[in-house]
Design a protein around this motif. Structure first.
Motif, PDB file in Angstrom:
ATOM      1  N   GLN A  16      50.900  46.904  37.012  1.00  0.00           N
ATOM      2  CA  GLN A  16      50.841  45.462  36.796  1.00  0.00           C
ATOM      3  C   GLN A  16      49.892  44.845  37.807  1.00  0.00           C
ATOM      4  OE1 GLN A  16      54.881  44.021  37.004  1.00  0.00           O
ATOM      5  NE2 GLN A  16      55.221  44.445  34.843  1.00  0.00           N
ATOM      6  N   ARG A  17      49.336  43.701  37.430  1.00  0.00           N
ATOM      7  CA  ARG A  17      48.438  42.956  38.314  1.00  0.00           C
ATOM      8  C   ARG A  17      48.774  41.481  38.171  1.00  0.00           C
ATOM      9  NH1 ARG A  17      42.530  44.472  37.143  1.00  0.00           N
ATOM     10  NH2 ARG A  17      43.415  46.476  37.708  1.00  0.00           N
ATOM     11  N   THR A  18      48.755  40.761  39.264  1.00  0.00           N
ATOM     12  CA  THR A  18      49.006  39.327  39.237  1.00  0.00           C
ATOM     13  C   THR A  18      47.690  38.593  39.494  1.00  0.00           C
ATOM     14  OG1 THR A  18      51.256  39.635  40.028  1.00  0.00           O
ATOM     15  CG2 THR A  18      50.328  37.436  40.255  1.00  0.00           C
ATOM     16  N   LEU A  22      50.007  34.599  37.264  1.00  0.00           N
ATOM     17  CA  LEU A  22      50.451  35.221  36.015  1.00  0.00           C
ATOM     18  C   LEU A  22      50.478  36.737  36.186  1.00  0.00           C
ATOM     19  CD1 LEU A  22      48.374  33.179  33.412  1.00  0.00           C
ATOM     20  CD2 LEU A  22      50.802  32.954  33.904  1.00  0.00           C
ATOM     21  N   THR A  23      51.494  37.381  35.623  1.00  0.00           N
ATOM     22  CA  THR A  23      51.620  38.832  35.731  1.00  0.00           C
ATOM     23  C   THR A  23      51.100  39.488  34.461  1.00  0.00           C
ATOM     24  OG1 THR A  23      53.553  38.578  37.136  1.00  0.00           O
ATOM     25  CG2 THR A  23      53.226  40.734  36.129  1.00  0.00           C
ATOM     26  N   PHE A  24      50.284  40.512  34.635  1.00  0.00           N
ATOM     27  CA  PHE A  24      49.684  41.241  33.523  1.00  0.00           C
ATOM     28  C   PHE A  24      50.046  42.719  33.626  1.00  0.00           C
ATOM     29  CE2 PHE A  24      47.045  37.554  34.227  1.00  0.00           C
ATOM     30  CZ  PHE A  24      46.735  37.117  32.951  1.00  0.00           C
ATOM     31  N   ASP A  25      50.304  43.354  32.470  1.00  0.00           N
ATOM     32  CA  ASP A  25      50.421  44.804  32.409  1.00  0.00           C
ATOM     33  C   ASP A  25      49.004  45.348  32.274  1.00  0.00           C
ATOM     34  OD1 ASP A  25      53.244  44.804  32.435  1.00  0.00           O
ATOM     35  OD2 ASP A  25      53.284  44.377  30.293  1.00  0.00           O
ATOM     36  N   LEU A  42      43.957  43.955  30.495  1.00  0.00           N
ATOM     37  CA  LEU A  42      45.101  43.233  31.053  1.00  0.00           C
ATOM     38  C   LEU A  42      45.786  42.462  29.935  1.00  0.00           C
ATOM     39  CD1 LEU A  42      43.337  43.862  33.591  1.00  0.00           C
ATOM     40  CD2 LEU A  42      44.249  41.769  34.552  1.00  0.00           C
ATOM     41  N   GLN A  44      49.078  39.958  29.121  1.00  0.00           N
ATOM     42  CA  GLN A  44      50.078  39.129  29.794  1.00  0.00           C
ATOM     43  C   GLN A  44      51.443  39.754  29.652  1.00  0.00           C
ATOM     44  OE1 GLN A  44      49.917  34.979  28.843  1.00  0.00           O
ATOM     45  NE2 GLN A  44      51.670  34.488  30.113  1.00  0.00           N
ATOM     46  N   HIS A  45      52.149  39.862  30.783  1.00  0.00           N
ATOM     47  CA  HIS A  45      53.455  40.503  30.833  1.00  0.00           C
ATOM     48  C   HIS A  45      54.413  39.824  29.865  1.00  0.00           C
ATOM     49  CE1 HIS A  45      56.633  42.885  32.637  1.00  0.00           C
ATOM     50  NE2 HIS A  45      57.362  41.801  32.722  1.00  0.00           N
TER      51      HIS A  45
END
Length: 52
Positions: A16-18, A22-25, A42, A44-45
């Motif tokens: 994951q990356r923020t 916003l958090t993204f897988d 990326l 969006q989570h």
């Protein structure tokens, strides 16, 4: 979202990356070296992702 597997490799969730709160897988194509993040996608989570 559907990630289509091609003959050159498969997609794998690598973490994951923020970004801007916003958090993204993160999905990475296996045909690229792990240090090459230009091929990362990326998503969006919380969205449903189906790998075909």
């Amino acid at each position: 979202m559907n990630l289509q597997m091609g003959t050159d490799g498969a997609w794998a969730e690598t973490g994951q990356r923020t970004v801007d709160g916003l958090t993204f897988d993160v999905y990475h194509n296996a045909s690229l070296d792990t240090s090459n993040t230009l091929g990362d996608v990326l998503v969006q989570h919380g969205l449903h992702v189906q790998q075909n």
